[in-house]
Motif scaffolding. Structure first.
Motif, PDB file in Angstrom:
ATOM      1  N   CYS A 116      41.379  43.943  39.691  1.00 11.22           N
ATOM      2  CA  CYS A 116      40.416  43.817  38.418  1.00 11.22           C
ATOM      3  C   CYS A 116      39.567  42.600  38.608  1.00 11.22           C
ATOM      4  CB  CYS A 116      40.802  44.265  37.233  1.00 11.22           C
ATOM      5  SG  CYS A 116      41.599  42.722  36.307  1.00 11.22           S
ATOM      6  N   PRO A 117      38.351  42.377  37.961  1.00 13.51           N
ATOM      7  CA  PRO A 117      37.653  41.141  38.000  1.00 13.51           C
ATOM      8  C   PRO A 117      38.267  40.056  37.571  1.00 13.51           C
ATOM      9  CG  PRO A 117      36.243  42.918  37.188  1.00 13.51           C
ATOM     10  CD  PRO A 117      37.671  43.375  37.215  1.00 13.51           C
ATOM     11  N   PHE A 118      39.452  40.265  36.684  1.00 12.03           N
ATOM     12  CA  PHE A 118      40.431  39.199  36.130  1.00 12.03           C
ATOM     13  C   PHE A 118      41.569  38.743  37.128  1.00 12.03           C
ATOM     14  CE2 PHE A 118      38.636  41.164  31.959  1.00 12.03           C
ATOM     15  CZ  PHE A 118      37.834  39.844  31.581  1.00 12.03           C
ATOM     16  N   SER A 119      41.553  39.661  38.103  1.00 17.68           N
ATOM     17  CA  SER A 119      42.634  39.377  38.990  1.00 17.68           C
ATOM     18  C   SER A 119      41.992  39.268  40.278  1.00 17.68           C
ATOM     19  CB  SER A 119      43.872  40.499  38.959  1.00 17.68           C
ATOM     20  OG  SER A 119      44.978  39.884  39.635  1.00 17.68           O
ATOM     21  N   PRO A 120      41.443  38.176  40.921  1.00 16.97           N
ATOM     22  CA  PRO A 120      40.695  38.273  41.961  1.00 16.97           C
ATOM     23  C   PRO A 120      41.359  37.985  43.467  1.00 16.97           C
ATOM     24  CG  PRO A 120      40.586  36.275  40.872  1.00 16.97           C
ATOM     25  CD  PRO A 120      41.497  36.977  40.118  1.00 16.97           C
ATOM     26  N   TYR A 121      42.426  38.930  43.515  1.00 16.26           N
ATOM     27  CA  TYR A 121      43.138  38.689  44.972  1.00 16.26           C
ATOM     28  C   TYR A 121      43.225  40.055  45.612  1.00 16.26           C
ATOM     29  CZ  TYR A 121      44.862  35.079  41.807  1.00 16.26           C
ATOM     30  OH  TYR A 121      44.981  33.800  40.986  1.00 16.26           O
TER      31      TYR A 121
END
Length: 368
Positions: free
Chosen positions: A309-314
């Motif tokens: 998701c955008p809050f987890s950029p991996y």
């Protein structure tokens, strides 16, 4: 009223969203005609997802695509800038951005899989007119475009007027004082001008609000929602503020605030049925966990990386060399599901951001 379940709201063909949009566009013949056509395509998409489910493959109903790494504003607490996925000017050290043709191919693959909603974000997506024009041609997908609203000029109004599958979602924080404090002086007035232009031309639009302690009472009040309704707004997305650092944590909602927000949201859905209301990640809790990593959606960054998701950029998978269908089975996504991270209890608004260290460990292929 039954308990709201976001996974059903999205996965079951997005019919609830379509019905909501239909309600907001019945007074506009052009918009209504498009939405009726889209509703037919959406049913076919739902059938494709159902068939995949029977074969043991889960296809999410929507994606989030950040199509630009550029933005003309410097909003306080911006997750994209904090994650260094948004910048000023060209960065020669950055990976190569996806072209409009590559995005068009991703959109076509999405249709073949049965994905019927793609949220376009950034940076500021209106920086990439070429990609928006490519999206406009794919009529079987609805593209909510999350924008700061400051770049909507006459040329863009003309595009939006003839491309009804592009639905601008204007970002604001509430009153002029609060909006300008976070987004910059004069932004609120420019948003009002954009809303006025969209409303006069009969272009359906929505509003996205980052909910913090300082604005929760205002943005969920009947007075503020009536203001948006009068401006022609067809729906509101309440996004819980996720602090990117300790200094910002004082603005984050606590559990009491979240309970208040969900109670008010339930009342809004009952009272204002001609508008669409969503809350992230608040609505996810009624779905038994986070919908990221392909459970309900996943995020594509400007360089083609498939992220939870955008809050987890991996990311360990890139769509420049991996079909969309295979990206849904990325090793990271599978590990997040297998380890139960998406269903984990958490204090803040985003389980993946809160468990960043664990996500990084799973990206490397191991457990924390």
């Amino acid at each position: 009223m039954k308990e709201f379940n976001l996974e059903l709201y999205l996965t079951n063909g997005v019919e609830n969203i379509v019905r909501g949009i239909l309600r907001t566009s019945l007074r506009n013949p052009d918009a209504s005609q498009f939405v009726f056509q889209y509703a037919k395509a959406n049913k076919k998409a739902a059938a494709l997802r159902d068939e995949a489910e029977k074969e043991g493959r889960h296809i999410p109903p929507f994606l989030i695509a950040s199509i630009s790494n550029q933005c003309n504003l410097h909003c306080q607490g911006c997750y994209a800038r904090a994650n260094k996925t948004c910048q000023d000017g060209d960065d020669r050290n950055s990976p190569k951005l996806l072209s409009a043709a590559q995005w068009a191919d991703i959109f076509n693959q999405a249709v073949e899989l049965g994905i019927s909603f793609i949220l376009l974000a950034g940076g500021e997506p209106f920086v990439r007119q070429d990609i928006l024009k490519a999206a406009a041609k794919q009529k079987k997908i609805m593209f909510p475009v999350f924008t700061n609203g400051t770049m909507i000029n006459e040329e863009y109004l003309e595009l939006l007027l003839h491309a009804r599958n592009l639905v601008p979602i204007l970002s604001m924080e509430g009153s002029e004082e609060v909006t300008d404090k976070r987004r910059g002086k004069g932004v609120f007035q420019r948003l009002r001008e954009a809303m006025d232009s969209l409303h006069k031309k009969g272009i359906l639009f929505g509003v996205s609000i980052t909910v913090q302690k300082e604005n929760i009472d205002e943005v969920m009040s009947g007075e503020f929602l009536q203001f948006l309704k009068n401006e022609g707004c067809g729906g509101v997305i309440f996004v819980e503020y996720v602090p990117m650092g300790n200094a910002d944590s004082v603005s984050a909602l606590d559990e009491i605030d979240r309970e208040l927000m969900m109670r008010r949201l339930k009342c809004l859905r009952e009272r204002e049925q001609e508008m669409v209301f969503l809350a992230f990640p608040g609505d996810e809790k009624t779905s038994g966990g986070c919908l990221a990593a392909g459970r309900g959606f996943f995020h594509i960054n400007p360089y083609g990386g498939a992220e939870p998701c955008p809050f987890s950029p991996y990311s360990d998978t890139n769509l420049t060399n991996t079909p969309l269908k295979e990206a849904l089975e990325s090793p990271l996504f599978l590990r997040l599901k297998r380890e139960g991270v998406l269903m984990a209890e958490h204090v803040g608004g985003c389980v993946l951001h809160e468990r960043e260290a664990q996500v990084k460990a799973l990206l490397r292929g191991g457990k924390q």
